[in-house]
Design an enzyme around this catalytic site. Structure first.
Site, mmCIF file in Angstrom:
data_model
loop_
_atom_site.group_PDB
_atom_site.id
_atom_site.type_symbol
_atom_site.label_atom_id
_atom_site.label_comp_id
_atom_site.label_asym_id
_atom_site.label_seq_id
_atom_site.Cartn_x
_atom_site.Cartn_y
_atom_site.Cartn_z
ATOM 1 N N HIS A 67 0.836 -1.200 0.000
ATOM 2 C CA HIS A 67 0.000 0.000 0.000
ATOM 3 C C HIS A 67 0.868 1.246 0.000
ATOM 4 C CE1 HIS A 67 0.880 -1.053 4.183
ATOM 5 N NE2 HIS A 67 0.914 0.250 4.402
ATOM 6 N N CYS A 68 0.258 2.346 -0.427
ATOM 7 C CA CYS A 68 0.958 3.632 -0.385
ATOM 8 C C CYS A 68 -0.049 4.758 -0.597
ATOM 9 C CB CYS A 68 2.051 3.709 -1.452
ATOM 10 S SG CYS A 68 1.452 3.656 -3.157
#
Length: 153
Positions: A67-68
């Site tokens: 994720h980011c």
């Protein structure tokens, strides 16, 4: 945020190719950029890799949640995929990963990001959900199983 709002059949990918963590993340980034042309695959990939450098997103039991936060991303985007074969992801339990849920969120959506990650992790903590998803033979089936599992959870 509901799983249905995050995910689409087009970003539910069965048997995603990739012989390494980097290759899987590159393939995920390219799949996102195909569906969202305003987003750049290299930028997505670089942000996902930067997050992995902070610590693996492999949470155990063959699951990873890369994720980011992403500049230019207007709403959360999810990608659910299975891999064949499983890939070393530096997971906490040192088991290879064959089930991934990638999450991109707008750059300023810190609280939403954390809440959504917690919901995804909770869903994948159920061994029955993991096994159902691993049995999917198509993206459409993977999507339907994920949405059904989330509705029950």
């Amino acid at each position: 945020m509901t799983l249905e709002a995050l995910l689409s059949p087009r970003l539910s990918l069965c048997h995603l190719a990739g012989s390494s963590k980097k290759k899987l993340l590159l393939n995920i980034a390219q799949a996102i950029a195909e569906q969202y042309p305003q987003l750049d695959a290299d930028t997505i990939f670089n942000q996902l890799i930067a997050r992995e450098r902070l610590g693996s997103t492999g949470i155990g039991e063959g699951v990873a949640i890369p994720h980011c936060r992403l500049p230019g991303c207007e709403h959360p985007i999810g990608v659910l995929c299975t891999t064949d074969p499983a890939v070393d992801f530096d997971a906490v339990d040192r088991q290879p990963v064959d089930l991934l849920f990638a999450l991109l969120v707008p750059e300023d959506a810190e609280q939403e990001h954390l809440e959504t990650l917690a919901e995804i992790a909770a869903l994948f903590s159920d061994s029955r959900v993991r096994e159902k998803l691993r049995q999917a033979q198509s993206g459409d089936e993977l999507y339907a199983l994920a949405i059904d599992s989330a509705a029950v959870a």
